[in-house]
Write a protein that holds these residues in place. Structure first.
Motif, PDB file in Angstrom:
ATOM      1  N   SER A  36       0.831  -1.199   0.000  1.00 49.95           N
ATOM      2  CA  SER A  36       0.000   0.000   0.000  1.00 49.95           C
ATOM      3  C   SER A  36       0.870   1.255   0.000  1.00 49.95           C
ATOM      4  O   SER A  36       0.582   2.221  -0.709  1.00 49.95           O
ATOM      5  N   ARG A  37       1.929   1.226   0.803  1.00 52.61           N
ATOM      6  CA  ARG A  37       2.856   2.367   0.854  1.00 52.61           C
ATOM      7  C   ARG A  37       3.453   2.648  -0.519  1.00 52.61           C
ATOM      8  O   ARG A  37       3.682   3.794  -0.896  1.00 52.61           O
ATOM      9  N   LEU A  38       3.667   1.588  -1.306  1.00 56.53           N
ATOM     10  CA  LEU A  38       4.259   1.717  -2.640  1.00 56.53           C
ATOM     11  C   LEU A  38       3.197   1.849  -3.740  1.00 56.53           C
ATOM     12  O   LEU A  38       3.528   1.816  -4.921  1.00 56.53           O
ATOM     13  N   HIS A  39       1.929   1.958  -3.336  1.00 53.02           N
ATOM     14  CA  HIS A  39       0.804   2.110  -4.270  1.00 53.02           C
ATOM     15  C   HIS A  39       0.669   0.899  -5.199  1.00 53.02           C
ATOM     16  O   HIS A  39       0.385   1.047  -6.386  1.00 53.02           O
ATOM     17  N   ILE A  40       0.862  -0.277  -4.642  1.00 53.22           N
ATOM     18  CA  ILE A  40       0.706  -1.525  -5.396  1.00 53.22           C
ATOM     19  C   ILE A  40      -0.593  -2.176  -4.946  1.00 53.22           C
ATOM     20  O   ILE A  40      -0.815  -2.374  -3.754  1.00 53.22           O
ATOM     21  N   HIS A  41      -1.439  -2.484  -5.905  1.00 54.96           N
ATOM     22  CA  HIS A  41      -2.745  -3.072  -5.613  1.00 54.96           C
ATOM     23  C   HIS A  41      -2.566  -4.517  -5.132  1.00 54.96           C
ATOM     24  O   HIS A  41      -1.703  -5.237  -5.635  1.00 54.96           O
ATOM     25  N   PRO A  42      -3.380  -4.964  -4.171  1.00 57.35           N
ATOM     26  CA  PRO A  42      -3.265  -6.345  -3.670  1.00 57.35           C
ATOM     27  C   PRO A  42      -3.368  -7.412  -4.758  1.00 57.35           C
ATOM     28  O   PRO A  42      -2.777  -8.483  -4.629  1.00 57.35           O
ATOM     29  N   TYR A  43      -4.093  -7.121  -5.849  1.00 57.50           N
ATOM     30  CA  TYR A  43      -4.215  -8.105  -6.921  1.00 57.50           C
ATOM     31  C   TYR A  43      -2.961  -8.202  -7.785  1.00 57.50           C
ATOM     32  O   TYR A  43      -2.857  -9.093  -8.624  1.00 57.50           O
ATOM     33  N   ASP A  44      -2.020  -7.299  -7.605  1.00 59.28           N
ATOM     34  CA  ASP A  44      -0.790  -7.327  -8.393  1.00 59.28           C
ATOM     35  C   ASP A  44       0.242  -8.294  -7.836  1.00 59.28           C
ATOM     36  O   ASP A  44       1.290  -8.501  -8.456  1.00 59.28           O
ATOM     37  N   VAL A  45      -0.018  -8.858  -6.674  1.00 59.79           N
ATOM     38  CA  VAL A  45       0.927  -9.795  -6.061  1.00 59.79           C
ATOM     39  C   VAL A  45       0.150 -10.961  -5.444  1.00 59.79           C
ATOM     40  O   VAL A  45      -0.867 -10.760  -4.798  1.00 59.79           O
ATOM     41  N   HIS A  46       0.622 -12.158  -5.721  1.00 56.95           N
ATOM     42  CA  HIS A  46       0.034 -13.363  -5.127  1.00 56.95           C
ATOM     43  C   HIS A  46       0.993 -13.820  -4.040  1.00 56.95           C
ATOM     44  O   HIS A  46       2.144 -14.163  -4.309  1.00 56.95           O
ATOM     45  N   ALA A  47       0.522 -13.815  -2.802  1.00 61.49           N
ATOM     46  CA  ALA A  47       1.370 -14.162  -1.656  1.00 61.49           C
ATOM     47  C   ALA A  47       1.041 -15.565  -1.171  1.00 61.49           C
ATOM     48  O   ALA A  47      -0.055 -15.820  -0.690  1.00 61.49           O
ATOM     49  N   GLY A  48       2.009 -16.451  -1.300  1.00 64.77           N
ATOM     50  CA  GLY A  48       1.849 -17.813  -0.824  1.00 64.77           C
ATOM     51  C   GLY A  48       2.875 -18.106   0.252  1.00 64.77           C
ATOM     52  O   GLY A  48       3.860 -17.384   0.406  1.00 64.77           O
ATOM     53  N   ALA A  49       2.624 -19.166   1.003  1.00 63.50           N
ATOM     54  CA  ALA A  49       3.553 -19.539   2.066  1.00 63.50           C
ATOM     55  C   ALA A  49       3.577 -21.047   2.213  1.00 63.50           C
ATOM     56  O   ALA A  49       2.585 -21.727   1.969  1.00 63.50           O
ATOM     57  N   GLU A  50       4.723 -21.521   2.607  1.00 63.61           N
ATOM     58  CA  GLU A  50       4.913 -22.938   2.873  1.00 63.61           C
ATOM     59  C   GLU A  50       5.436 -23.051   4.298  1.00 63.61           C
ATOM     60  O   GLU A  50       6.502 -22.526   4.620  1.00 63.61           O
ATOM     61  N   VAL A  51       4.657 -23.696   5.149  1.00 60.74           N
ATOM     62  CA  VAL A  51       5.067 -23.860   6.544  1.00 60.74           C
ATOM     63  C   VAL A  51       6.159 -24.920   6.602  1.00 60.74           C
ATOM     64  O   VAL A  51       6.018 -25.999   6.030  1.00 60.74           O
ATOM     65  N   ARG A  97       6.515 -16.961  -0.563  1.00 60.36           N
ATOM     66  CA  ARG A  97       6.726 -16.937  -2.013  1.00 60.36           C
ATOM     67  C   ARG A  97       5.772 -15.914  -2.607  1.00 60.36           C
ATOM     68  O   ARG A  97       4.563 -16.037  -2.475  1.00 60.36           O
ATOM     69  N   LEU A  98       6.328 -14.894  -3.252  1.00 59.89           N
ATOM     70  CA  LEU A  98       5.539 -13.820  -3.849  1.00 59.89           C
ATOM     71  C   LEU A  98       5.655 -13.904  -5.363  1.00 59.89           C
ATOM     72  O   LEU A  98       6.755 -13.920  -5.909  1.00 59.89           O
ATOM     73  N   ARG A  99       4.513 -13.972  -6.020  1.00 55.22           N
ATOM     74  CA  ARG A  99       4.457 -14.040  -7.479  1.00 55.22           C
ATOM     75  C   ARG A  99       3.812 -12.750  -7.977  1.00 55.22           C
ATOM     76  O   ARG A  99       2.846 -12.265  -7.394  1.00 55.22           O
ATOM     77  N   GLU A 106      11.214 -15.464  -3.333  1.00 52.85           N
ATOM     78  CA  GLU A 106      10.879 -16.152  -2.092  1.00 52.85           C
ATOM     79  C   GLU A 106      11.965 -15.932  -1.055  1.00 52.85           C
ATOM     80  O   GLU A 106      13.122 -15.658  -1.395  1.00 52.85           O
ATOM     81  N   GLN A 107      11.538 -16.054   0.191  1.00 51.73           N
ATOM     82  CA  GLN A 107      12.461 -15.852   1.311  1.00 51.73           C
ATOM     83  C   GLN A 107      11.946 -16.674   2.482  1.00 51.73           C
ATOM     84  O   GLN A 107      10.748 -16.720   2.740  1.00 51.73           O
TER      85      GLN A 107
END
Length: 110
Positions: A35-50, A58-60, A70-71
């Protein structure tokens, strides 16, 4: 701009769950940075692996979610709200902005 591209969209997706459901606090931190960078939530898919020692985020992003970064974050880093997490989200945010601009100009080429 150096961004990693996965071989296929299906790579590593089978173990991936939405970051929002795996680590809600981390997802909120990501949304705040985007949001601070004015990026819409639909522009990034945020996944995670426990994983046993933490969470692999993992961000796509980009056209057809073709870019991935990924980090891995330890439980301690998440609980202490480590600056490492903020740096990762900020760097990915900058890469998303570059990818969006690049994709836009590719689309606008005659």
């Amino acid at each position: 701009m150096h961004l990693e591209k996965p071989a296929k969209m299906s790579d590593n997706v089978s173990f991936e769950k939405p970051l929002r459901s795996v680590e809600p606090a981390l997802y909120g931190w990501l949304q705040s940075e985007m949001s601070r960078l004015h990026i819409h939530p639909y522009d990034v898919h945020a996944g995670a692996e426990v994983q046993s020692d933490g969470v692999l985020v993992r961000l796509r992003f980009g056209e057809r979610l073709s870019y991935v970064q990924e980090q891995h974050f330890s439980r301690d880093a998440i609980e202490s709200q480590s600056l490492e997490i903020n740096r990762f989200f900020a760097k990915v945010g900058e890469d998303i902005q570059k990818a969006l601009v690049s994709d836009y100009f590719k689309m606008m080429k005659p």
